[in-house]
Scaffold this motif. Structure first.
Motif, short mmCIF file in Angstrom:
data_model
loop_
_atom_site.label_atom_id
_atom_site.label_comp_id
_atom_site.label_asym_id
_atom_site.label_seq_id
_atom_site.Cartn_x
_atom_site.Cartn_y
_atom_site.Cartn_z
N TRP A 135 0.75 -1.26 -0.05
CA TRP A 135 0.00 -0.12 0.10
C TRP A 135 0.88 1.40 -0.04
CZ3 TRP A 135 1.76 -2.14 4.33
CH2 TRP A 135 2.07 -1.17 5.59
N PRO A 136 0.39 2.44 -0.40
CA PRO A 136 -0.46 2.60 -1.31
C PRO A 136 -0.05 2.42 -2.71
CG PRO A 136 0.14 4.67 -0.59
CD PRO A 136 0.97 3.63 0.37
N ARG A 137 -0.94 2.73 -3.93
CA ARG A 137 -0.37 2.62 -5.04
C ARG A 137 0.24 1.10 -5.50
NH1 ARG A 137 2.96 7.50 -7.14
NH2 ARG A 137 4.64 6.82 -5.40
N GLY A 178 -4.13 -1.03 -7.36
CA GLY A 178 -5.15 -0.63 -6.32
C GLY A 178 -4.43 0.25 -5.20
N LYS A 179 -5.36 0.66 -4.26
CA LYS A 179 -4.84 1.20 -2.89
C LYS A 179 -3.99 0.46 -1.99
CE LYS A 179 -8.00 5.41 -3.04
NZ LYS A 179 -8.89 5.80 -2.32
N LYS A 180 -4.81 -0.70 -1.85
CA LYS A 180 -4.03 -1.58 -1.01
C LYS A 180 -4.21 -3.08 -1.44
CE LYS A 180 -4.24 -3.21 3.77
NZ LYS A 180 -2.69 -3.42 4.02
N GLY A 212 -9.96 -0.69 -3.28
CA GLY A 212 -9.63 0.54 -3.44
C GLY A 212 -9.30 0.84 -4.76
N ASN A 213 -10.05 1.29 -5.80
CA ASN A 213 -9.94 1.84 -6.85
C ASN A 213 -9.13 0.67 -7.70
OD1 ASN A 213 -11.02 4.23 -6.51
ND2 ASN A 213 -9.02 5.06 -6.27
#
Length: 790
Positions: free
Chosen positions: A564-566, A585-587, A604-605
């Motif tokens: 995380w992130p990215r 994703g974020k995580k 996340g995304n």
């Protein structure tokens, strides 16, 4: 020539005269006595002396009684023998034989040799009054203030105060016990020098071993230079050269340094190591690396054929060979049809369970600096909290100006700020007084009504709780989210835990996992490796990157991973590096089985790109999806299925219609060149040689009839394959309008890969030589200044 020859002859004569003078021994003289008697012993004239005092070349000898042999220039002494040289050296004993010709004194029985603050005791001492050297071979002890030294053989030099000890040497100090084979000890400086296998035992249960070195008993500093090792409980530190200060608890090892902890199963090697006993911390620099052993059950080689069971003829039960487990056996029927005494036993069932084979692997971990220490669990949590907060930027006060505290205004200042009334009117200052109209009235409360209201509320609450207990349903079990699932540790704050820290250029190599980051942190409490600043993990054909990566070991095997992130995962099928399966994703949370990635959860995304292939393994179509959460299952290093959750959006189109911009996600990163290829890349990384600047030679003037040649020949760059649409430019960090993550590699391209099987060509542009540059400028100016045609 004659002058030099004459000088040489004079020197020879002087040496000969000195030798003759020394060859002629001096006679032992009697200074005083209480009585003398002449006797004859074995035909030799002997003088018996009572309480005699002898003098021989500055040495005084005393005893209660003695026999003087004038012809031999020697004597025997008995009772309270004393040899005195100067004010500092005295030898005491019960018997003495002294030879004036050889200057040798043999002192026996209760011998004590006292030199200032050093006392040597033995039963047989040979002392030379000329050289001032004492020798014993039957065991002795030297006491020097707080230091006691014993050995089998010993040699004491009174002039330099050096004592050499041999065989079974034991030196006892206030804080240490030293056992060695050969030792030199100076009673003046109280420094010990070792010339053989030596063990130094400290009061803190630490041990120093060396075969050559020295130890200062006053400062408690040790210097070792051969086969050195420092041991403390389950840890040891060794190197070619070792220094240790026991009072400060500071140690330093140089060249071929090894720090090992048998309890935690960790070994650190390097070329320069430092140890701090109070903090239980060791720092290793100059090409350091760590070796950590991992274990895994190897089920690929199992014996499926059961060994043959052997039946005993005399016993009534079946006996099976070793390495087998018998579930049940039937007794042998003694009454057989043929009436024989022995019968064949019938084995009901035999189940063979071979012991699982343990496959051991070693994880190599290197960096510019490696540090290990033991901390309490409370300190560990504080360190982890600092690491967490270090990556969080506080933007709440970014736009707010700094507040300045002002001093309270005085009454006189406030009056000056108020405009003055017109002339003839007085200023109203009543507002400066608080409670001008009196204190506010407090409403009266009826205590009886308040108590009644309180009792009613309590009764209603009790009734509500009783009814809730009757109708209460069983507690609902909430399953933890797989993405945020964490292992719980029940440890006390005082529990001691070893941690490892790698600073700058940290790398990891294992047979099935490689990683790199700027810094790493490993704790034995949770067996978690924490990586910071551009971390990347390579496992099988996948590359995992993010801002922060945690991966955890369980039972010495890779168990799970947090990114995380990215977070970004890039997967390559086989050797095809033109198409990348991607998950971002974020995580991200991944789980491993047998050190292979099995499941991957993204929250996340979440975005994915997956390329479908036909039976010939040719890419036919591309799937691109967006959702809130994603789960990916892997099998045989391939993405088996992808499950999308919540707000799912998916596009599937043929590969021919997919543009190059659609084939990668935002922040795409692929760095195979930075992947450690072997353990040698961790143990002994290649040294970068300094490139010295090369002086450019002046360009030669062109000769007549020849065209000027350029100093550097520039080859034409081979054009890339036109079928492959290149999306990467060497001088830009933007790919088709999408910003890419910063690449710190030395490669000219942001993307270290080949595109559709063909490498991207980057041809350097060489500047033209000075002569060529001048010619181009001259031609250009001529064209610009050319007059226009009318």
């Amino acid at each position: 020539m004659r002058k030099y020859l004459f000088t040489y002859v004079l020197l020879l004569l002087a040496v000969a005269a000195t030798a003759q003078r020394r060859a002629k021994p001096s006679i032992v003289r009697i200074l005083s006595s209480t009585g003398t008697v002449g006797v004859k012993i074995n035909g030799e004239d002997v003088v018996k002396i009572y309480n005699g005092v002898f003098l021989h070349e500055g040495t005084t000898l005393r005893s209660d009684s003695s026999y003087l042999y004038k012809t031999r220039n020697s004597f025997d002494a008995f009772g309270n023998v004393n040899i005195n040289q100067g004010d500092t050296l005295n030898v005491y004993g019960d018997k003495l034989y002294y030879n004036g010709n050889t200057h040798v004194a043999l002192v026996t029985n209760n011998v004590r040799m006292v030199d200032r603050d050093a006392t040597l005791t033995t039963n047989y001492l040979t002392y030379n009054t000329a050289t001032k050297i004492g020798t014993y071979t039957g065991g002795g002890k030297l006491v020097n203030k707080d230091n006691t030294l014993t050995s089998k053989n010993g040699y004491y030099f009174s002039g330099s105060r050096d004592a050499y000890f041999r065989y079974d040497v034991v030196l006892t100090t206030v804080d240490a016990l030293i056992k060695t084979d050969t030792l030199r000890y100076n009673s003046g400086t109280r420094i010990s020098y070792f010339y053989g296998p030596t063990h130094i035992y400290g009061k803190d249960k630490d041990t120093l071993y060396t075969e050559r070195g020295e130890y200062h008993t006053i400062t408690e500093q040790a210097f070792f230079s051969k086969n050195n090792i420092y041991t403390q409980t389950s840890k040891y530190l060794k190197g070619d050269s070792l220094f240790y200060d026991r009072l400060k608890g500071y140690g330093r090892a140089v060249r071929r340094v090894t720090f090992n902890d048998n309890e935690q199963k960790v070994t650190i090697k390097g070329q320069l190591g430092t140890f701090y006993r109070s903090e239980d911390r060791a720092v290793v620099t100059q090409n350091p690396y760590v070796m950590m052993v991992t274990e895994d059950k190897d089920t690929s080689k199992t014996d499926t054929v059961a060994p043959q069971a052997v039946v005993a003829k005399k016993d009534k039960t079946a006996v099976v060979k070793k390495d087998t487990v018998v579930s049940k056996t039937k007794p042998v029927d003694a009454k057989a049809e043929n009436g024989s005494a022995a019968a064949t036993a019938a084995v009901d069932s035999v189940t063979v369970k071979p012991a699982p084979k343990i496959k051991r692997d070693t994880l190599y971990w290197g960096a510019d600096t490696l540090e290990t220490r033991i901390v309490t669990y409370k300190t560990l949590r504080q360190l982890q909290e600092k690491m967490r907060l270090a990556g969080i930027k506080d933007t709440s006060t970014a736009d707010k100006p700094a507040t300045v505290r002002k001093a309270p205004l005085k009454l006189s200042t406030v009056k000056n700020l108020i405009p003055m009334p017109p002339a003839g009117l007085k200023m109203d200052t009543s507002f400066f007084k608080s409670n001008y109209f009196g204190k506010p009235k407090v409403p009266r409360v009826d205590s009886a009504k308040l108590k009644k209201a309180l009792a009613d509320s309590l009764s209603k609450k009790a009734a509500k709780d009783t009814s809730a207990k009757k109708v209460a349903s069983p507690p609902k079990v909430v399953r933890p989210d797989s993405v945020y699932l964490q292992r719980k540790f029940d440890l006390k704050d005082t529990a001691r835990i070893r941690i490892l820290t790698a600073h700058h250029n940290a790398k990891i190599f294992k047979s099935d996992l490689q990683a790199k980051a700027d810094s790493m942190f490993y704790s034995y409490a949770d067996s978690t490796m924490r990586m910071f600043v551009e971390p990347i993990i390579w496992t099988q054909g996948s590359q995992i990157s993010g801002d922060t990566i945690y991966f955890q070991l369980k039972n010495k095997k890779l168990d799970n991973m947090d990114v995380w992130p990215r977070a970004l995962t890039v997967n390559v099928e086989g050797t095809d590096s033109a198409y990348f399966n991607q998950v971002a994703g974020k995580k991200m949370r991944g789980f491993f089985v047998s050190n292979k990635l099995q499941r991957l959860f993204v929250d996340g995304n979440a975005e994915t790109i997956y390329f479908n292939r036909d039976s010939t393994k040719q890419v036919t179509e591309m799937m691109r999806s967006v959702s809130s959460r994603i789960r990916v299952n892997f099998k045989d290093n391939k993405a088996q299925n992808v499950t999308l959750f919540t707000k799912v959006g998916q596009d599937i189109y043929p590969i021919e219609k997919a543009t190059e911009d659609d084939k990668i996600l935002k922040g795409f990163l692929w760095k195979p060149k930075e992947r450690p290829a072997s353990k040698e890349a961790i143990i002994s990384p290649p040294k970068v040689k300094a490139v010295l600047p090369v002086k450019k030679s002046a360009a030669k003037a062109p000769t007549a009839g020849k065209k000027p040649a350029s100093a550097v020949t520039t080859k034409k760059a081979t054009p890339p394959d036109s079928s492959a649409k290149q999306r990467v430019t060497p001088d830009s960090s933007v790919v088709n309008g999408r910003p890419m993550r910063a690449d710190t590699s030395n490669t000219p391209s942001v993307r270290d890969t080949v595109i559709k099987g063909k490498p991207a060509v980057t041809q350097p542009v060489n500047p033209p030589a000075d002569s060529t540059r001048k010619k181009l400028l001259r031609d250009t100016s001529a064209i610009l200044n050319k007059p226009k045609r009318q």
